[in-house]
Scaffold this active site. Structure first.
Site, PDB file in Angstrom:
ATOM      1  N   ASP A  52      -0.079   5.151   1.012  1.00 30.95           N
ATOM      2  CA  ASP A  52      -0.147   5.985   2.201  1.00 30.95           C
ATOM      3  C   ASP A  52      -0.221   5.359   3.446  1.00 30.95           C
ATOM      4  O   ASP A  52      -0.858   4.421   3.803  1.00 30.95           O
ATOM      5  CB  ASP A  52      -1.733   6.610   1.998  1.00 30.95           C
ATOM      6  N   ASP A 111       0.905  -1.222   0.062  1.00 31.03           N
ATOM      7  CA  ASP A 111      -0.124   0.196  -0.242  1.00 31.03           C
ATOM      8  C   ASP A 111       0.831   1.196  -0.128  1.00 31.03           C
ATOM      9  O   ASP A 111       1.964   1.298   0.094  1.00 31.03           O
ATOM     10  CB  ASP A 111      -0.784  -0.008   1.374  1.00 31.03           C
TER      11      ASP A 111
HETATM   12  P1  TMP Z   1      -3.918   4.098   0.871  1.00 26.79           P
HETATM   13  O1  TMP Z   1      -4.890   3.073   0.471  1.00 26.79           O
HETATM   14  O2  TMP Z   1      -2.905   4.400  -0.180  1.00 26.79           O
HETATM   15  O3  TMP Z   1      -3.499   3.948   2.221  1.00 26.79           O
HETATM   16  O4  TMP Z   1      -4.887   5.554   0.876  1.00 26.79           O
HETATM   17  C1  TMP Z   1      -6.013   5.858   1.617  1.00 26.79           C
HETATM   18  C2  TMP Z   1      -5.684   6.864   2.488  1.00 26.79           C
HETATM   19  O5  TMP Z   1      -6.163   8.157   1.970  1.00 26.79           O
HETATM   20  C3  TMP Z   1      -6.452   6.580   3.726  1.00 26.79           C
HETATM   21  O6  TMP Z   1      -6.231   6.292   4.879  1.00 26.79           O
HETATM   22  C4  TMP Z   1      -7.609   7.773   3.930  1.00 26.79           C
HETATM   23  C5  TMP Z   1      -6.936   8.933   3.244  1.00 26.79           C
HETATM   24  N1  TMP Z   1      -7.693  10.127   2.677  1.00 26.79           N
HETATM   25  C6  TMP Z   1      -7.413  11.079   3.079  1.00 26.79           C
HETATM   26  O7  TMP Z   1      -6.751  11.584   3.821  1.00 26.79           O
HETATM   27  N2  TMP Z   1      -8.220  12.315   2.423  1.00 26.79           N
HETATM   28  C7  TMP Z   1      -9.240  12.174   1.454  1.00 26.79           C
HETATM   29  O8  TMP Z   1      -9.849  12.854   1.113  1.00 26.79           O
HETATM   30  C8  TMP Z   1      -9.459  10.691   1.270  1.00 26.79           C
HETATM   31  C9  TMP Z   1     -10.410  10.260   0.065  1.00 26.79           C
HETATM   32  C10 TMP Z   1      -8.739   9.659   1.733  1.00 26.79           C
HETATM   33 MG    MG Z   2      -2.533   3.216   3.664  1.00 26.64          MG
END
Ligand code: TMP
Ligand code: MG
Length: 296
Positions: A42, A40
């Site tokens: 973030d 993944d």
């Molecule tokens: P990931 O799958 O790469 O971890 O990405 C998703 C992450 O993004 C999740 O932890 C929630 C975050 N997110 C935000 O911080 N702001 C937003 O507007 C959205 C839609 C998701």
């Molecule tokens: Mg993540």
């Protein structure tokens, strides 16, 4: 345990050490040619905090700096303050969370589409952002590339931002496949919205990657190392074929006390509030050492 000292660190928790030892030993023995990696982005490949302050995820990158309007930043922040605690609430089931996550992503993307953004803005925003790859990721990327081990980055974040972060802080290699939400632009380079189906944290078991030929092309690689920070990430390699050994590593960044037991049930190795990539690197180093030994 295997002779990997990083696995004995206090922030590294393992519910079934014998099982983990066996899986790691098999992965080391089978070597690079049998390995594929899925991660993944973030808060898995990137830091959750640096010097005690929260780092930006790919969506948050757009809330920093001066490129996007104030109304966007305020509303996006308010959405996150409302929805992130729901995403990470261990007392709700994934089924309960799914419709709420769809609501978050839909609202966030609709809001974003109202901004007058140009193709080049993403690069500028990333250069000035607090998004940071974990310490040691660059070595990991370079070694996977040098040893032709495929890396699937599967993210519910924003693909365009991921590419810029990797280009800016490491090297974007051709063994990397990045599946994510990508922006759509018109012929003049104005952003008009998002391409394809929405990826959110809890639909990583579905969608394009599992239907594509990605996993077929790496079918001979029976060993998978999967890394994530959300319980939804555990499904990122559901489409992999003929898996013999799968090692899952989970980063637990928030609500540690409430979520530790659940994470230890679901992930083979849990890493608590640690902003490095040291555990993954230590395991990969062993796999690579074995290759060196075999070729001597
Ligand atoms: P990931 O799958 O790469 O971890 O990405 C998703 C992450 O993004 C999740 O932890 C929630 C975050 N997110 C935000 O911080 N702001 C937003 O507007 C959205 C839609 C998701
Ligand atoms: Mg993540």
């Amino acid at each position: 345990m295997t002779d990997i000292p990083e696995l004995g660190l206090p922030q590294v928790r393992i519910a079934h050490p014998e099982h983990v030892t066996e899986v790691i030993q098999n992965i080391i023995k089978d070597g690079c040619d049998k390995l594929q990696v899925t991660a993944d982005f973030d808060f898995t490949l990137t830091k959750f905090k640096a010097n005690g302050t929260r780092c930006a995820g790919t969506h948050n990158v757009l809330e920093e700096g001066h490129v996007l309007p104030e109304f966007y930043k305020e509303e996006a922040r308010a959405l996150r303050d409302h929805y992130f605690p729901i995403e990470t609430n261990p007392n709700l089931t994934i089924e309960e969370k799914i419709p709420i996550m769809v609501e978050w992503w839909t609202k966030a993307h609709d809001l974003f589409a109202k901004c007058d953004m140009k193709k080049d803005d993403v690069r500028v925003m990333v250069e000035n952002s607090t998004a940071k790859l974990r310490d040691g990721c660059t070595w990991f990327f370079d070694q996977l590339h040098a040893n032709e081990i495929p890396l699937l980055i599967f993210s519910a974040g924003i693909g365009d931002v991921i590419i810029e972060v990797i280009k800016h802080q490491a090297t974007l290699h051709d063994n990397m496949k990045i599946v994510s939400n990508y922006l759509e632009y018109d012929a003049q380079g104005n952003m008009t919205g998002f391409q394809d189906d929405l990826i959110h944290v809890f639909n990583k078991n579905e969608g394009a990657i599992h239907d594509s030929d990605y996993f077929q092309n790496v079918e001979h690689r029976n060993n998978v190392i999967l890394m994530g920070d959300s319980l939804g990430d555990l499904h990122m390699a559901d489409g992999a074929i003929g898996v013999k050994n799968k090692l899952t590593i989970g980063f637990l960044n928030v609500k540690v006390e409430e979520s530790l037991e659940l994470y230890m049930k679901k992930y083979d190795i849990v890493i608590i509030e640690d902003e490095t990539w040291n555990v993954a690197n230590a395991i990969l180093r062993k796999v690579l050492q074995n290759r060196t030994r075999e070729s001597q």
